[in-house]
Design a protein around this motif. Sequence first.
Motif, short mmCIF file in Angstrom:
data_model
loop_
_atom_site.label_atom_id
_atom_site.label_comp_id
_atom_site.label_asym_id
_atom_site.label_seq_id
_atom_site.Cartn_x
_atom_site.Cartn_y
_atom_site.Cartn_z
N MET A 76 0.85 -1.20 0.00
CA MET A 76 0.00 0.00 0.00
C MET A 76 0.88 1.25 0.00
O MET A 76 1.77 1.38 0.84
CB MET A 76 -0.91 0.00 1.24
N SER A 77 0.66 2.14 -0.95
CA SER A 77 1.50 3.32 -1.07
C SER A 77 1.22 4.32 0.04
O SER A 77 0.12 4.37 0.60
CB SER A 77 1.30 3.99 -2.42
N ASP A 78 2.24 5.14 0.33
CA ASP A 78 2.10 6.18 1.33
C ASP A 78 1.02 7.18 0.90
O ASP A 78 0.22 7.63 1.72
CB ASP A 78 3.43 6.90 1.51
N LEU A 79 0.97 7.51 -0.40
CA LEU A 79 -0.04 8.46 -0.88
C LEU A 79 -1.44 7.90 -0.70
O LEU A 79 -2.34 8.61 -0.24
CB LEU A 79 0.21 8.79 -2.36
N PHE A 80 -1.64 6.62 -1.01
CA PHE A 80 -2.97 6.04 -0.85
C PHE A 80 -3.40 6.04 0.61
O PHE A 80 -4.56 6.31 0.92
CB PHE A 80 -3.02 4.63 -1.42
N GLN A 81 -2.49 5.76 1.51
CA GLN A 81 -2.82 5.79 2.93
C GLN A 81 -3.27 7.20 3.36
O GLN A 81 -4.23 7.35 4.14
CB GLN A 81 -1.63 5.35 3.77
N LYS A 82 -2.60 8.22 2.84
CA LYS A 82 -2.99 9.59 3.15
C LYS A 82 -4.36 9.92 2.55
O LYS A 82 -5.16 10.62 3.18
CB LYS A 82 -1.93 10.56 2.64
N ILE A 83 -4.63 9.41 1.37
CA ILE A 83 -5.94 9.62 0.75
C ILE A 83 -7.03 8.96 1.57
O ILE A 83 -8.11 9.53 1.79
CB ILE A 83 -5.93 9.10 -0.70
N GLN A 84 -6.77 7.74 2.05
CA GLN A 84 -7.75 7.08 2.93
C GLN A 84 -8.06 7.95 4.14
O GLN A 84 -9.22 8.06 4.56
CB GLN A 84 -7.21 5.73 3.39
N GLU A 85 -7.02 8.54 4.71
CA GLU A 85 -7.19 9.35 5.92
C GLU A 85 -8.02 10.60 5.64
O GLU A 85 -8.97 10.90 6.39
CB GLU A 85 -5.82 9.74 6.47
N VAL A 86 -7.71 11.33 4.58
CA VAL A 86 -8.40 12.60 4.36
C VAL A 86 -9.82 12.41 3.85
O VAL A 86 -10.72 13.19 4.18
CB VAL A 86 -7.62 13.54 3.42
N THR A 87 -10.04 11.37 3.03
CA THR A 87 -11.39 11.18 2.51
C THR A 87 -12.34 10.59 3.56
O THR A 87 -13.57 10.66 3.40
CB THR A 87 -11.38 10.29 1.25
N ALA A 88 -11.80 10.03 4.63
CA ALA A 88 -12.65 9.53 5.71
C ALA A 88 -13.19 10.66 6.59
O ALA A 88 -14.17 10.47 7.32
CB ALA A 88 -11.87 8.54 6.58
N LEU A 89 -12.59 11.84 6.50
CA LEU A 89 -13.08 12.98 7.28
C LEU A 89 -14.48 13.37 6.83
O LEU A 89 -14.83 13.21 5.66
CB LEU A 89 -12.14 14.18 7.12
N GLU A 90 -15.27 13.89 7.75
CA GLU A 90 -16.65 14.26 7.45
C GLU A 90 -16.87 15.73 7.80
O GLU A 90 -16.63 16.13 8.94
CB GLU A 90 -17.63 13.38 8.22
N GLY A 91 -17.33 16.51 6.82
CA GLY A 91 -17.58 17.92 7.11
C GLY A 91 -18.31 18.62 5.99
O GLY A 91 -17.83 18.62 4.84
N LEU A 92 -19.48 19.18 6.28
CA LEU A 92 -20.24 19.97 5.32
C LEU A 92 -20.10 21.45 5.63
O LEU A 92 -19.53 21.84 6.66
CB LEU A 92 -21.72 19.59 5.37
N ALA A 93 -20.60 22.28 4.74
CA ALA A 93 -20.55 23.73 4.93
C ALA A 93 -21.16 24.12 6.28
O ALA A 93 -22.27 23.73 6.61
CB ALA A 93 -21.30 24.43 3.80
N GLY A 94 -20.39 24.87 7.05
CA GLY A 94 -20.82 25.30 8.38
C GLY A 94 -20.49 24.31 9.48
O GLY A 94 -20.58 24.63 10.66
N TYR A 95 -20.10 23.09 9.09
CA TYR A 95 -19.79 22.01 10.04
C TYR A 95 -18.44 21.38 9.68
O TYR A 95 -18.30 20.16 9.63
CB TYR A 95 -20.89 20.95 10.02
N GLU A 96 -17.45 22.23 9.47
CA GLU A 96 -16.14 21.75 9.01
C GLU A 96 -15.17 21.44 10.13
O GLU A 96 -13.98 21.24 9.89
CB GLU A 96 -15.50 22.81 8.09
N HIS A 97 -15.64 21.39 11.39
CA HIS A 97 -14.73 21.30 12.54
C HIS A 97 -13.81 20.08 12.49
O HIS A 97 -12.63 20.18 12.85
CB HIS A 97 -15.55 21.30 13.85
N GLU A 98 -14.30 18.91 12.06
CA GLU A 98 -13.46 17.71 12.00
C GLU A 98 -12.33 17.90 10.99
O GLU A 98 -11.18 17.51 11.25
CB GLU A 98 -14.33 16.51 11.61
#
Length: 350
Positions: free
Chosen positions: A1-23
């Motif tokens: 598993m590449s280092d870049l893919f691991q970072k992509i997994q991490e950032v795309t798992a974050l949840e945040g909509l407009a006004g609720y970007e705290h995470e």
Amino acid sequence: MSDLFQKIQEVTALEGLAGYEHEVRDFLRSKISPHVDRIETDGLGGLFGIKESSATDAPRLMVAAHMDEVGFMVNQIKPDGTFRVVAIGGWNPMVVSAQRFSLHTSKGTKIPVISGSIPPHLGASATPKIEDIVFDAGFTDKAEAESFGVQPGNIIVPQTEAILTANGKHVISKAWDNRFGLLMVTELLENLAGQSLPNTLIAGANVQEEVGLRGAYGSTTKFNPDIFLAVDCSAAGDVYGDQGQLGGGTLFRFYDPGHVMLKDMRDFLMTTAEDAGVKYQYFASKGGTDAGAAHLKNHGIPSTTIGVVARYIHSHQTLFSLEDFDQAQAYLQAIVKNLDRSTYETITKY
């Protein structure tokens, strides 16, 4: 598993909509704090790291992703315990039904939700409007839903897992628009750690882009950059459309409905791409980015967008190229390292 893919997994798992970007904001703060002189926020919640330059009369360069992704907000809780929603950001109604989501309750918990679909056995009809789609968490009635902390205004975020395609060249995930930009900023600052720059770099992310580029108005007013670079993901046109090929490299985005690239900005960007050996493709976009808001602020701020394309954006499953990310990152680093006072004056020699 590449280092870049691991970072992509991490950032795309974050949840945040407009006004609720705290995470997303908390993640960004933790990643960039070690690599900048200080962290500052604007009044709406945009967060930027400041990397001061020792150069005399250094221009102020702002590199801005956006934290928010598309999703929904609870509008009504029905007597049967199901919900109706309003869209936060642009959605094609055809991709909404029969999907999993995460509902953020007023108690600070996350609960699973699905978007309902009408099975053919019951006579499936034409594509429903967003406001008519049923969202269902399995509650027996409204009172039970409320007892779990569900209230109007709670956000509902797509729930999916980032995976590699079979050939290892692409990723399928939610929210590459604009977790792409978030990862671009964190990688930029990590790679520039300890380096001196010919500009004062202001790098981070705005809020509320998906609902009208709102955060960019506040952040550009606060930070007053000389040059603004939005870092964002656009819709690929290689399957449905014309321009924007996966694997075609970063975008030379010369036009969108809210922004036209300035002639001398174009010359600088083209020269930088050629000198750096960056793979790029021409792109006229049908959608906008924060550059469309930023260039109208203060006395006018020369702006552009550094980005990539992805297929099927604004849905649960977006498909994008690992190589395109690497090309965009190389391009962004080259721009940041080369944008000095004389370059700025050349861009603005009206």
